[in-house]
Design a protein around this motif. Structure first.
Motif, PDB file in Angstrom:
ATOM      1  N   ALA A   1      33.151  52.376  42.341  1.00  0.00           N
ATOM      2  CA  ALA A   1      34.496  51.835  42.098  1.00  0.00           C
ATOM      3  C   ALA A   1      35.321  52.802  41.263  1.00  0.00           C
ATOM      4  O   ALA A   1      36.504  53.033  41.550  1.00  0.00           O
ATOM      5  CB  ALA A   1      34.393  50.471  41.411  1.00  0.00           C
ATOM      6  N   ALA A   2      34.685  53.389  40.252  1.00  0.00           N
ATOM      7  CA  ALA A   2      35.397  54.385  39.440  1.00  0.00           C
ATOM      8  C   ALA A   2      35.739  55.616  40.277  1.00  0.00           C
ATOM      9  O   ALA A   2      36.805  56.222  40.102  1.00  0.00           O
ATOM     10  CB  ALA A   2      34.546  54.775  38.230  1.00  0.00           C
ATOM     11  N   SER A   3      34.852  55.982  41.187  1.00  0.00           N
ATOM     12  CA  SER A   3      35.099  57.130  42.057  1.00  0.00           C
ATOM     13  C   SER A   3      36.249  56.853  43.021  1.00  0.00           C
ATOM     14  O   SER A   3      36.990  57.769  43.390  1.00  0.00           O
ATOM     15  CB  SER A   3      33.833  57.485  42.835  1.00  0.00           C
ATOM     16  N   ILE A   4      36.398  55.610  43.420  1.00  0.00           N
ATOM     17  CA  ILE A   4      37.541  55.244  44.270  1.00  0.00           C
ATOM     18  C   ILE A   4      38.833  55.372  43.470  1.00  0.00           C
ATOM     19  O   ILE A   4      39.862  55.819  44.000  1.00  0.00           O
ATOM     20  CB  ILE A   4      37.341  53.837  44.869  1.00  0.00           C
ATOM     21  N   ASN A   5      38.786  55.029  42.187  1.00  0.00           N
ATOM     22  CA  ASN A   5      39.964  55.251  41.330  1.00  0.00           C
ATOM     23  C   ASN A   5      40.271  56.741  41.206  1.00  0.00           C
ATOM     24  O   ASN A   5      41.432  57.140  41.189  1.00  0.00           O
ATOM     25  CB  ASN A   5      39.749  54.628  39.951  1.00  0.00           C
ATOM     26  N   LEU A   6      39.219  57.552  41.134  1.00  0.00           N
ATOM     27  CA  LEU A   6      39.398  59.006  41.103  1.00  0.00           C
ATOM     28  C   LEU A   6      40.050  59.480  42.401  1.00  0.00           C
ATOM     29  O   LEU A   6      40.958  60.320  42.380  1.00  0.00           O
ATOM     30  CB  LEU A   6      38.046  59.693  40.902  1.00  0.00           C
ATOM     31  N   LEU A   7      39.585  58.935  43.519  1.00  0.00           N
ATOM     32  CA  LEU A   7      40.167  59.271  44.817  1.00  0.00           C
ATOM     33  C   LEU A   7      41.650  58.917  44.865  1.00  0.00           C
ATOM     34  O   LEU A   7      42.455  59.663  45.436  1.00  0.00           O
ATOM     35  CB  LEU A   7      39.397  58.549  45.939  1.00  0.00           C
ATOM     36  N   ALA A   8      42.027  57.821  44.239  1.00  0.00           N
ATOM     37  CA  ALA A   8      43.429  57.393  44.244  1.00  0.00           C
ATOM     38  C   ALA A   8      44.308  58.353  43.447  1.00  0.00           C
ATOM     39  O   ALA A   8      45.433  58.652  43.860  1.00  0.00           O
ATOM     40  CB  ALA A   8      43.543  55.986  43.672  1.00  0.00           C
ATOM     41  N   LYS A   9      43.782  58.829  42.323  1.00  0.00           N
ATOM     42  CA  LYS A   9      44.610  59.660  41.440  1.00  0.00           C
ATOM     43  C   LYS A   9      44.506  61.150  41.733  1.00  0.00           C
ATOM     44  O   LYS A   9      45.469  61.886  41.558  1.00  0.00           O
ATOM     45  CB  LYS A   9      44.244  59.381  39.984  1.00  0.00           C
ATOM     46  N   LYS A  10      43.319  61.593  42.140  1.00  0.00           N
ATOM     47  CA  LYS A  10      43.101  63.015  42.432  1.00  0.00           C
ATOM     48  C   LYS A  10      42.310  63.131  43.735  1.00  0.00           C
ATOM     49  O   LYS A  10      41.101  63.338  43.713  1.00  0.00           O
ATOM     50  CB  LYS A  10      42.348  63.694  41.292  1.00  0.00           C
ATOM     51  N   PRO A  11      42.975  63.002  44.874  1.00  0.00           N
ATOM     52  CA  PRO A  11      42.282  62.976  46.169  1.00  0.00           C
ATOM     53  C   PRO A  11      41.402  64.191  46.432  1.00  0.00           C
ATOM     54  O   PRO A  11      40.385  64.074  47.118  1.00  0.00           O
ATOM     55  CB  PRO A  11      43.415  62.897  47.194  1.00  0.00           C
ATOM     56  N   ASP A  12      41.752  65.333  45.895  1.00  0.00           N
ATOM     57  CA  ASP A  12      40.953  66.536  46.145  1.00  0.00           C
ATOM     58  C   ASP A  12      39.633  66.530  45.377  1.00  0.00           C
ATOM     59  O   ASP A  12      38.736  67.308  45.689  1.00  0.00           O
ATOM     60  CB  ASP A  12      41.751  67.791  45.768  1.00  0.00           C
ATOM     61  N   ASP A  13      39.498  65.664  44.387  1.00  0.00           N
ATOM     62  CA  ASP A  13      38.289  65.616  43.562  1.00  0.00           C
ATOM     63  C   ASP A  13      37.352  64.468  43.938  1.00  0.00           C
ATOM     64  O   ASP A  13      36.435  64.145  43.187  1.00  0.00           O
ATOM     65  CB  ASP A  13      38.679  65.490  42.083  1.00  0.00           C
ATOM     66  N   TRP A  14      37.542  63.847  45.085  1.00  0.00           N
ATOM     67  CA  TRP A  14      36.738  62.687  45.438  1.00  0.00           C
ATOM     68  C   TRP A  14      35.256  63.023  45.594  1.00  0.00           C
ATOM     69  O   TRP A  14      34.385  62.187  45.350  1.00  0.00           O
ATOM     70  CB  TRP A  14      37.283  62.001  46.690  1.00  0.00           C
ATOM     71  N   SER A  15      34.954  64.271  45.964  1.00  0.00           N
ATOM     72  CA  SER A  15      33.544  64.657  46.101  1.00  0.00           C
ATOM     73  C   SER A  15      32.823  64.646  44.757  1.00  0.00           C
ATOM     74  O   SER A  15      31.611  64.435  44.699  1.00  0.00           O
ATOM     75  CB  SER A  15      33.418  66.023  46.764  1.00  0.00           C
ATOM     76  N   LYS A  16      33.557  64.843  43.671  1.00  0.00           N
ATOM     77  CA  LYS A  16      32.952  64.740  42.341  1.00  0.00           C
ATOM     78  C   LYS A  16      32.471  63.310  42.091  1.00  0.00           C
ATOM     79  O   LYS A  16      31.423  63.089  41.478  1.00  0.00           O
ATOM     80  CB  LYS A  16      33.933  65.177  41.267  1.00  0.00           C
ATOM     81  N   GLY A  17      33.221  62.362  42.574  1.00  0.00           N
ATOM     82  CA  GLY A  17      32.803  60.958  42.471  1.00  0.00           C
ATOM     83  C   GLY A  17      31.543  60.681  43.274  1.00  0.00           C
ATOM     84  O   GLY A  17      30.678  59.907  42.848  1.00  0.00           O
ATOM     85  N   MET A  18      31.433  61.318  44.427  1.00  0.00           N
ATOM     86  CA  MET A  18      30.207  61.156  45.226  1.00  0.00           C
ATOM     87  C   MET A  18      28.997  61.704  44.488  1.00  0.00           C
ATOM     88  O   MET A  18      27.913  61.104  44.514  1.00  0.00           O
ATOM     89  CB  MET A  18      30.346  61.855  46.583  1.00  0.00           C
ATOM     90  N   VAL A  19      29.163  62.846  43.821  1.00  0.00           N
ATOM     91  CA  VAL A  19      28.061  63.436  43.054  1.00  0.00           C
ATOM     92  C   VAL A  19      27.638  62.476  41.948  1.00  0.00           C
ATOM     93  O   VAL A  19      26.441  62.293  41.697  1.00  0.00           O
ATOM     94  CB  VAL A  19      28.461  64.812  42.479  1.00  0.00           C
ATOM     95  N   LEU A  20      28.586  61.822  41.307  1.00  0.00           N
ATOM     96  CA  LEU A  20      28.255  60.850  40.267  1.00  0.00           C
ATOM     97  C   LEU A  20      27.465  59.672  40.851  1.00  0.00           C
ATOM     98  O   LEU A  20      26.512  59.192  40.237  1.00  0.00           O
ATOM     99  CB  LEU A  20      29.530  60.354  39.581  1.00  0.00           C
ATOM    100  N   CYS A  21      27.841  59.232  42.036  1.00  0.00           N
ATOM    101  CA  CYS A  21      27.107  58.138  42.708  1.00  0.00           C
ATOM    102  C   CYS A  21      25.693  58.567  43.062  1.00  0.00           C
ATOM    103  O   CYS A  21      24.738  57.794  42.914  1.00  0.00           O
ATOM    104  CB  CYS A  21      27.842  57.704  43.972  1.00  0.00           C
TER     105      CYS A  21
END
Length: 175
Positions: free
Chosen positions: A132-152
Protein backbone atom coordinates in the motif's frame (compact mmCIF):
# COMPACT_ATOMS: atom_id res chain seq x y z
CA UNK A 1 -15.01 -60.22 35.01
CA UNK A 2 -16.58 -56.77 34.69
CA UNK A 3 -13.31 -55.16 35.79
CA UNK A 4 -11.49 -56.96 32.99
CA UNK A 5 -14.15 -55.90 30.46
CA UNK A 6 -13.90 -52.30 31.63
CA UNK A 7 -10.11 -52.44 31.35
CA UNK A 8 -10.35 -53.80 27.80
CA UNK A 9 -12.84 -51.05 26.88
CA UNK A 10 -10.54 -48.36 28.29
CA UNK A 11 -7.57 -49.81 26.41
CA UNK A 12 -9.55 -49.91 23.17
CA UNK A 13 -10.74 -46.32 23.62
CA UNK A 14 -7.17 -45.15 24.33
CA UNK A 15 -5.95 -46.91 21.19
CA UNK A 16 -8.79 -45.30 19.23
CA UNK A 17 -8.07 -41.86 20.71
CA UNK A 18 -4.35 -42.33 20.07
CA UNK A 19 -5.00 -43.10 16.42
CA UNK A 20 -7.65 -40.45 15.80
CA UNK A 21 -5.97 -37.95 18.13
CA UNK A 22 -2.73 -38.11 16.15
CA UNK A 23 -4.60 -37.64 12.90
CA UNK A 24 -6.63 -34.80 14.40
CA UNK A 25 -3.48 -32.96 15.50
CA UNK A 26 -1.89 -33.47 12.08
CA UNK A 27 -5.01 -32.22 10.32
CA UNK A 28 -5.14 -29.23 12.63
CA UNK A 29 -1.60 -28.33 11.62
CA UNK A 30 -2.36 -28.75 7.93
CA UNK A 31 -5.55 -26.69 8.27
CA UNK A 32 -3.68 -23.89 10.04
CA UNK A 33 -1.06 -23.95 7.29
CA UNK A 34 -3.76 -23.40 4.68
CA UNK A 35 -6.09 -21.02 6.51
CA UNK A 36 -3.86 -18.56 8.38
CA UNK A 37 -1.68 -17.52 5.42
CA UNK A 38 -4.87 -17.28 3.36
CA UNK A 39 -6.36 -14.89 5.91
CA UNK A 40 -3.13 -12.88 5.91
CA UNK A 41 -3.09 -12.77 2.11
CA UNK A 42 -6.70 -11.63 1.99
CA UNK A 43 -5.91 -8.86 4.47
CA UNK A 44 -2.68 -7.88 2.69
CA UNK A 45 -4.12 -7.82 -0.80
CA UNK A 46 -7.11 -5.94 0.55
CA UNK A 47 -4.92 -3.23 2.04
CA UNK A 48 -3.01 -2.86 -1.22
CA UNK A 49 -6.24 -2.96 -3.22
CA UNK A 50 -7.72 -0.11 -1.21
CA UNK A 51 -4.66 2.02 -1.85
CA UNK A 52 -4.65 0.98 -5.51
CA UNK A 53 -8.29 1.86 -6.03
CA UNK A 54 -7.63 5.37 -4.78
CA UNK A 55 -4.77 5.82 -7.22
CA UNK A 56 -6.70 4.32 -10.14
CA UNK A 57 -9.50 6.86 -9.63
CA UNK A 58 -6.94 9.54 -10.44
CA UNK A 59 -4.82 7.69 -13.02
CA UNK A 60 -6.26 4.48 -14.57
CA UNK A 61 -3.16 4.07 -16.75
CA UNK A 62 -1.25 2.76 -13.72
CA UNK A 63 -3.45 -0.33 -13.44
CA UNK A 64 -0.73 -2.83 -14.42
CA UNK A 65 1.74 -1.59 -11.83
CA UNK A 66 -0.94 -1.36 -9.13
CA UNK A 67 -2.08 -4.90 -9.87
CA UNK A 68 1.48 -6.25 -9.52
CA UNK A 69 1.88 -4.55 -6.16
CA UNK A 70 -1.49 -5.82 -4.99
CA UNK A 71 -0.83 -9.44 -5.97
CA UNK A 72 2.49 -9.72 -4.14
CA UNK A 73 0.96 -10.20 -0.63
CA UNK A 74 -1.14 -13.05 -2.03
CA UNK A 75 1.81 -15.41 -2.36
CA UNK A 76 1.70 -16.42 1.30
CA UNK A 77 -1.72 -17.95 0.79
CA UNK A 78 -0.24 -20.02 -2.01
CA UNK A 79 2.70 -21.08 0.19
CA UNK A 80 0.27 -22.19 2.89
CA UNK A 81 -1.71 -24.24 0.41
CA UNK A 82 1.49 -25.91 -0.82
CA UNK A 83 2.39 -26.90 2.76
CA UNK A 84 -1.18 -28.13 3.38
CA UNK A 85 -1.05 -30.32 0.27
CA UNK A 86 2.42 -31.64 1.07
CA UNK A 87 1.43 -32.41 4.67
CA UNK A 88 -1.70 -34.35 3.75
CA UNK A 89 0.26 -36.16 1.05
CA UNK A 90 2.96 -37.17 3.55
CA UNK A 91 0.31 -38.21 6.10
CA UNK A 92 -1.07 -40.63 3.56
CA UNK A 93 -4.51 -39.04 3.27
CA UNK A 94 -4.38 -39.11 -0.53
CA UNK A 95 -3.94 -42.90 -0.60
CA UNK A 96 -7.64 -43.52 -0.08
CA UNK A 97 -7.32 -44.97 3.41
CA UNK A 98 -7.42 -43.26 6.77
CA UNK A 99 -3.86 -43.11 8.09
CA UNK A 100 -3.05 -44.17 11.63
CA UNK A 101 -0.86 -41.54 13.22
CA UNK A 102 0.39 -41.58 16.76
CA UNK A 103 -0.06 -38.57 18.99
CA UNK A 104 3.68 -37.90 18.60
CA UNK A 105 3.41 -37.94 14.79
CA UNK A 106 0.35 -35.70 14.96
CA UNK A 107 2.29 -33.21 17.08
CA UNK A 108 5.17 -33.35 14.61
CA UNK A 109 2.86 -32.40 11.74
CA UNK A 110 1.19 -29.71 13.82
CA UNK A 111 4.48 -28.10 14.81
CA UNK A 112 5.95 -28.51 11.32
CA UNK A 113 3.03 -26.55 9.86
CA UNK A 114 3.27 -23.70 12.37
CA UNK A 115 6.13 -21.76 10.68
CA UNK A 116 4.17 -21.16 7.48
CA UNK A 117 0.89 -20.77 9.37
CA UNK A 118 2.16 -17.96 11.57
CA UNK A 119 4.90 -16.65 9.28
CA UNK A 120 2.51 -16.57 6.34
CA UNK A 121 -0.22 -14.81 8.30
CA UNK A 122 2.00 -12.08 9.70
CA UNK A 123 4.21 -11.53 6.66
CA UNK A 124 1.23 -11.23 4.30
CA UNK A 125 -0.29 -8.48 6.41
CA UNK A 126 3.05 -6.69 6.72
CA UNK A 127 3.65 -7.07 3.01
CA UNK A 128 0.21 -5.66 2.28
CA UNK A 129 1.10 -2.55 4.26
CA UNK A 130 4.37 -2.21 2.35
CA UNK A 131 2.53 -2.71 -0.94
CA UNK A 132 0.00 0.00 0.00
CA UNK A 133 2.85 2.37 0.80
CA UNK A 134 4.49 1.41 -2.50
CA UNK A 135 1.28 2.31 -4.32
CA UNK A 136 1.49 5.73 -2.66
CA UNK A 137 5.06 5.94 -3.94
CA UNK A 138 3.80 5.05 -7.41
CA UNK A 139 1.26 7.89 -7.18
CA UNK A 140 3.82 10.52 -6.22
CA UNK A 141 6.95 9.30 -8.03
CA UNK A 142 5.92 6.94 -10.87
CA UNK A 143 9.51 6.35 -11.98
CA UNK A 144 10.44 4.96 -8.54
CA UNK A 145 7.72 2.30 -8.31
CA UNK A 146 10.29 -0.50 -8.68
CA UNK A 147 11.82 0.62 -5.38
CA UNK A 148 8.48 -0.18 -3.77
CA UNK A 149 8.58 -3.64 -5.31
CA UNK A 150 12.03 -4.23 -3.79
CA UNK A 151 10.62 -3.27 -0.39
CA UNK A 152 7.78 -5.79 -0.86
CA UNK A 153 10.20 -8.51 -1.88
CA UNK A 154 12.19 -7.95 1.30
CA UNK A 155 9.14 -9.04 3.31
CA UNK A 156 8.60 -11.95 0.90
CA UNK A 157 11.98 -13.37 1.92
CA UNK A 158 10.66 -14.14 5.40
CA UNK A 159 7.57 -15.84 4.02
CA UNK A 160 9.87 -18.03 1.92
CA UNK A 161 11.92 -18.87 5.01
CA UNK A 162 8.71 -19.93 6.78
CA UNK A 163 7.78 -22.09 3.79
CA UNK A 164 11.22 -23.67 3.77
CA UNK A 165 11.14 -24.37 7.52
CA UNK A 166 7.76 -26.11 7.30
CA UNK A 167 8.71 -28.14 4.23
CA UNK A 168 12.00 -29.32 5.74
CA UNK A 169 10.31 -30.37 8.95
CA UNK A 170 7.54 -32.24 7.14
CA UNK A 171 10.08 -34.06 4.98
CA UNK A 172 11.81 -35.30 8.12
CA UNK A 173 8.73 -36.72 9.85
CA UNK A 174 9.18 -40.48 9.89
CA UNK A 175 6.25 -42.59 8.76
Amino acid sequence: MTDLNQLVEVQQSLTFLGTIGGLALALLGAALAAVLPGIGSAKGTGLAGEAGAGLLCQDPSKFGKVMILQVIPGTQGLYGLVVWFFAIFRMGLLSGTLPELTIAQGCQYLFACLPIALGGLLSAIAQGRVAAASINLLAKKPDDWSKGMVLCITVEFYAILSLLASMLMIINISA
